[in-house]
Write an enzyme that holds these catalytic residues in place. Structure first.
Site, PDB file in Angstrom:
ATOM      1  N   LYS A   8       0.827  -1.215   0.000  1.00 31.51           N
ATOM      2  CA  LYS A   8       0.000   0.000   0.000  1.00 31.51           C
ATOM      3  C   LYS A   8       0.862   1.267   0.000  1.00 31.51           C
ATOM      4  CE  LYS A   8      -3.898  -2.240   2.391  1.00 31.51           C
ATOM      5  NZ  LYS A   8      -4.874  -2.134   3.522  1.00 31.51           N
ATOM      6  N   TYR A  29     -12.468  -2.178  -3.328  1.00 37.33           N
ATOM      7  CA  TYR A  29     -12.960  -2.360  -1.953  1.00 37.33           C
ATOM      8  C   TYR A  29     -14.488  -2.289  -1.875  1.00 37.33           C
ATOM      9  CZ  TYR A  29      -8.370  -2.325   0.390  1.00 37.33           C
ATOM     10  OH  TYR A  29      -7.114  -2.645   0.859  1.00 37.33           O
ATOM     11  N   ASN A  51      -1.934   0.125   7.060  1.00 34.75           N
ATOM     12  CA  ASN A  51      -1.377  -1.141   7.543  1.00 34.75           C
ATOM     13  C   ASN A  51      -0.516  -1.873   6.515  1.00 34.75           C
ATOM     14  OD1 ASN A  51      -3.421  -1.916   5.902  1.00 34.75           O
ATOM     15  ND2 ASN A  51      -4.600  -3.015   7.445  1.00 34.75           N
ATOM     16  N   HIS A  72      -2.078  -5.472   1.588  1.00 32.53           N
ATOM     17  CA  HIS A  72      -3.356  -6.166   1.382  1.00 32.53           C
ATOM     18  C   HIS A  72      -3.055  -7.595   0.973  1.00 32.53           C
ATOM     19  CE1 HIS A  72      -7.361  -7.168  -0.105  1.00 32.53           C
ATOM     20  NE2 HIS A  72      -6.723  -7.768  -1.099  1.00 32.53           N
ATOM     21  N   GLU A 111      -9.902 -10.377  -7.358  1.00 33.28           N
ATOM     22  CA  GLU A 111      -8.865  -9.350  -7.207  1.00 33.28           C
ATOM     23  C   GLU A 111      -7.757  -9.485  -8.256  1.00 33.28           C
ATOM     24  OE1 GLU A 111      -9.598  -8.762  -2.403  1.00 33.28           O
ATOM     25  OE2 GLU A 111      -7.699  -9.631  -3.083  1.00 33.28           O
TER      26      GLU A 111
END
Ligand code: ADP
Ligand code: MG
Length: 139
Positions: A10, A50, A113, A116, A127
Protein backbone atom coordinates in the site's frame (compact mmCIF):
# COMPACT_ATOMS: atom_id res chain seq x y z
CA UNK A 1 -1.93 -27.15 -3.38
CA UNK A 2 -0.36 -24.38 -5.42
CA UNK A 3 -2.64 -21.36 -5.70
CA UNK A 4 -2.50 -17.65 -6.40
CA UNK A 5 -3.31 -14.67 -4.24
CA UNK A 6 -3.35 -10.92 -4.80
CA UNK A 7 -1.08 -8.77 -2.65
CA UNK A 8 -0.80 -4.99 -2.54
CA UNK A 9 2.06 -3.04 -1.02
CA UNK A 10 0.00 0.00 0.00
CA UNK A 11 1.02 3.69 -0.42
CA UNK A 12 2.19 4.00 3.22
CA UNK A 13 4.70 1.15 2.79
CA UNK A 14 5.89 2.46 -0.60
CA UNK A 15 6.50 5.89 0.99
CA UNK A 16 8.50 4.21 3.77
CA UNK A 17 10.77 2.50 1.20
CA UNK A 18 9.62 -0.93 2.34
CA UNK A 19 8.95 -2.45 -1.13
CA UNK A 20 12.20 -4.44 -1.13
CA UNK A 21 11.79 -5.77 2.41
CA UNK A 22 8.20 -6.86 1.78
CA UNK A 23 8.96 -8.63 -1.52
CA UNK A 24 11.91 -10.38 0.17
CA UNK A 25 9.51 -11.67 2.84
CA UNK A 26 7.21 -13.10 0.14
CA UNK A 27 10.12 -14.83 -1.57
CA UNK A 28 11.54 -16.24 1.67
CA UNK A 29 8.11 -17.71 2.42
CA UNK A 30 8.06 -19.37 -1.05
CA UNK A 31 5.36 -17.00 -2.29
CA UNK A 32 6.65 -16.45 -5.79
CA UNK A 33 5.74 -13.22 -7.58
CA UNK A 34 4.26 -14.18 -10.97
CA UNK A 35 3.01 -10.68 -11.87
CA UNK A 36 3.97 -7.23 -10.58
CA UNK A 37 2.54 -3.81 -11.40
CA UNK A 38 3.34 -0.43 -9.84
CA UNK A 39 0.50 2.09 -10.13
CA UNK A 40 -1.32 4.91 -8.40
CA UNK A 41 -4.98 3.99 -7.92
CA UNK A 42 -7.63 6.47 -8.94
CA UNK A 43 -10.41 6.98 -6.42
CA UNK A 44 -12.73 4.86 -8.57
CA UNK A 45 -10.16 2.05 -8.88
CA UNK A 46 -9.93 1.95 -5.07
CA UNK A 47 -13.74 2.08 -4.71
CA UNK A 48 -14.20 -0.81 -7.13
CA UNK A 49 -11.53 -2.90 -5.45
CA UNK A 50 -12.96 -2.36 -1.95
CA UNK A 51 -16.65 -2.44 -3.04
CA UNK A 52 -17.37 -5.11 -0.39
CA UNK A 53 -16.58 -2.47 2.27
CA UNK A 54 -18.84 0.22 0.72
CA UNK A 55 -21.13 0.40 3.75
CA UNK A 56 -18.30 0.68 6.30
CA UNK A 57 -17.69 4.04 8.00
CA UNK A 58 -14.03 3.98 6.94
CA UNK A 59 -14.75 3.36 3.22
CA UNK A 60 -14.13 6.90 1.88
CA UNK A 61 -11.05 7.37 4.04
CA UNK A 62 -9.69 3.97 2.95
CA UNK A 63 -10.19 4.81 -0.74
CA UNK A 64 -8.51 8.23 -0.30
CA UNK A 65 -5.56 6.54 1.41
CA UNK A 66 -5.29 3.89 -1.31
CA UNK A 67 -5.20 6.58 -4.02
CA UNK A 68 -2.80 8.88 -2.12
CA UNK A 69 0.36 7.55 -3.80
CA UNK A 70 1.72 4.63 -5.79
CA UNK A 71 1.08 1.02 -4.75
CA UNK A 72 2.76 -2.19 -5.86
CA UNK A 73 0.25 -4.86 -6.90
CA UNK A 74 1.46 -8.48 -7.11
CA UNK A 75 0.15 -11.92 -7.86
CA UNK A 76 1.89 -14.42 -5.57
CA UNK A 77 1.92 -18.14 -6.25
CA UNK A 78 2.73 -21.02 -3.92
CA UNK A 79 1.34 -23.78 -1.70
CA UNK A 80 -1.60 -22.40 0.30
CA UNK A 81 -0.65 -18.93 -0.92
CA UNK A 82 -3.85 -17.25 0.30
CA UNK A 83 -3.61 -18.42 3.91
CA UNK A 84 0.18 -18.24 3.99
CA UNK A 85 0.14 -14.60 2.88
CA UNK A 86 -2.52 -13.71 5.48
CA UNK A 87 -0.25 -15.22 8.15
CA UNK A 88 2.77 -13.37 6.83
CA UNK A 89 0.79 -10.09 6.87
CA UNK A 90 -0.50 -10.34 10.43
CA UNK A 91 -3.71 -8.88 11.90
CA UNK A 92 -5.47 -5.92 10.24
CA UNK A 93 -4.51 -3.75 13.23
CA UNK A 94 -0.69 -3.66 13.37
CA UNK A 95 -0.90 -3.22 17.17
CA UNK A 96 -2.46 -6.69 17.31
CA UNK A 97 -0.21 -8.29 14.68
CA UNK A 98 2.17 -11.08 15.72
CA UNK A 99 5.89 -10.29 15.95
CA UNK A 100 7.66 -11.06 12.69
CA UNK A 101 4.68 -10.13 10.50
CA UNK A 102 4.71 -7.48 7.78
CA UNK A 103 2.09 -5.34 9.49
CA UNK A 104 3.96 -5.49 12.80
CA UNK A 105 7.12 -4.30 11.02
CA UNK A 106 5.65 -1.70 8.65
CA UNK A 107 2.06 -0.87 9.62
CA UNK A 108 1.18 2.39 11.38
CA UNK A 109 -2.46 1.84 12.43
CA UNK A 110 -5.59 -0.12 11.48
CA UNK A 111 -5.97 1.91 8.28
CA UNK A 112 -2.35 2.50 7.23
CA UNK A 113 -1.38 -1.14 7.54
CA UNK A 114 1.19 -1.57 4.75
CA UNK A 115 -0.25 -4.52 2.80
CA UNK A 116 -3.36 -6.17 1.38
CA UNK A 117 -3.87 -9.89 0.83
CA UNK A 118 -6.84 -11.80 -0.60
CA UNK A 119 -8.82 -13.60 2.08
CA UNK A 120 -10.41 -16.50 0.12
CA UNK A 121 -10.18 -18.27 -3.26
CA UNK A 122 -13.23 -16.31 -4.47
CA UNK A 123 -11.78 -12.92 -3.56
CA UNK A 124 -8.37 -13.91 -4.97
CA UNK A 125 -10.00 -14.71 -8.29
CA UNK A 126 -11.87 -11.37 -8.38
CA UNK A 127 -8.86 -9.35 -7.21
CA UNK A 128 -6.36 -10.93 -9.63
CA UNK A 129 -8.73 -10.35 -12.55
CA UNK A 130 -9.32 -6.75 -11.34
CA UNK A 131 -5.67 -5.78 -11.81
CA UNK A 132 -4.43 -8.44 -14.24
CA UNK A 133 -7.36 -9.14 -16.58
CA UNK A 134 -4.97 -10.73 -19.07
CA UNK A 135 -3.76 -13.41 -16.63
CA UNK A 136 -4.71 -17.00 -17.22
CA UNK A 137 -6.57 -17.95 -14.05
CA UNK A 138 -6.54 -21.65 -14.79
CA UNK A 139 -4.05 -23.68 -12.77
P1 ADP B 1 -7.77 -6.86 5.86
O1 ADP B 1 -6.99 -5.91 4.98
O2 ADP B 1 -6.96 -7.36 7.01
O3 ADP B 1 -8.44 -7.96 5.09
P2 ADP B 1 -10.41 -5.61 6.03
O4 ADP B 1 -10.74 -6.37 4.79
O5 ADP B 1 -11.33 -5.76 7.19
O6 ADP B 1 -8.95 -6.00 6.54
O7 ADP B 1 -10.31 -4.05 5.72
C1 ADP B 1 -9.73 -3.59 4.51
C2 ADP B 1 -8.83 -2.43 4.83
O8 ADP B 1 -9.61 -1.36 5.35
C3 ADP B 1 -7.79 -2.69 5.93
O9 ADP B 1 -6.64 -3.35 5.48
C4 ADP B 1 -7.48 -1.28 6.41
O10 ADP B 1 -6.60 -0.59 5.53
C5 ADP B 1 -8.87 -0.64 6.34
N1 ADP B 1 -9.60 -0.76 7.62
C6 ADP B 1 -10.11 -1.88 8.18
N2 ADP B 1 -10.73 -1.61 9.34
C7 ADP B 1 -10.61 -0.28 9.53
C8 ADP B 1 -11.03 0.63 10.55
N3 ADP B 1 -11.72 0.20 11.62
N4 ADP B 1 -10.71 1.94 10.42
C9 ADP B 1 -10.03 2.39 9.33
N5 ADP B 1 -9.61 1.59 8.33
C10 ADP B 1 -9.87 0.28 8.42
MG1 MG C 1 -9.94 -7.91 3.65
Amino acid sequence: MSERTLAIIKPDAVKKHAIGDIIARYEKASLKPVAIRMMQFSMSTAEGFYAVHKARPFFQSLCSFMSSGPSVVLVLQGDNAIKKNRELMGATDPAKAEPGTIRKAHGTNIEFNAVHGSDSPETAKFEIAYFFPEMDLAE
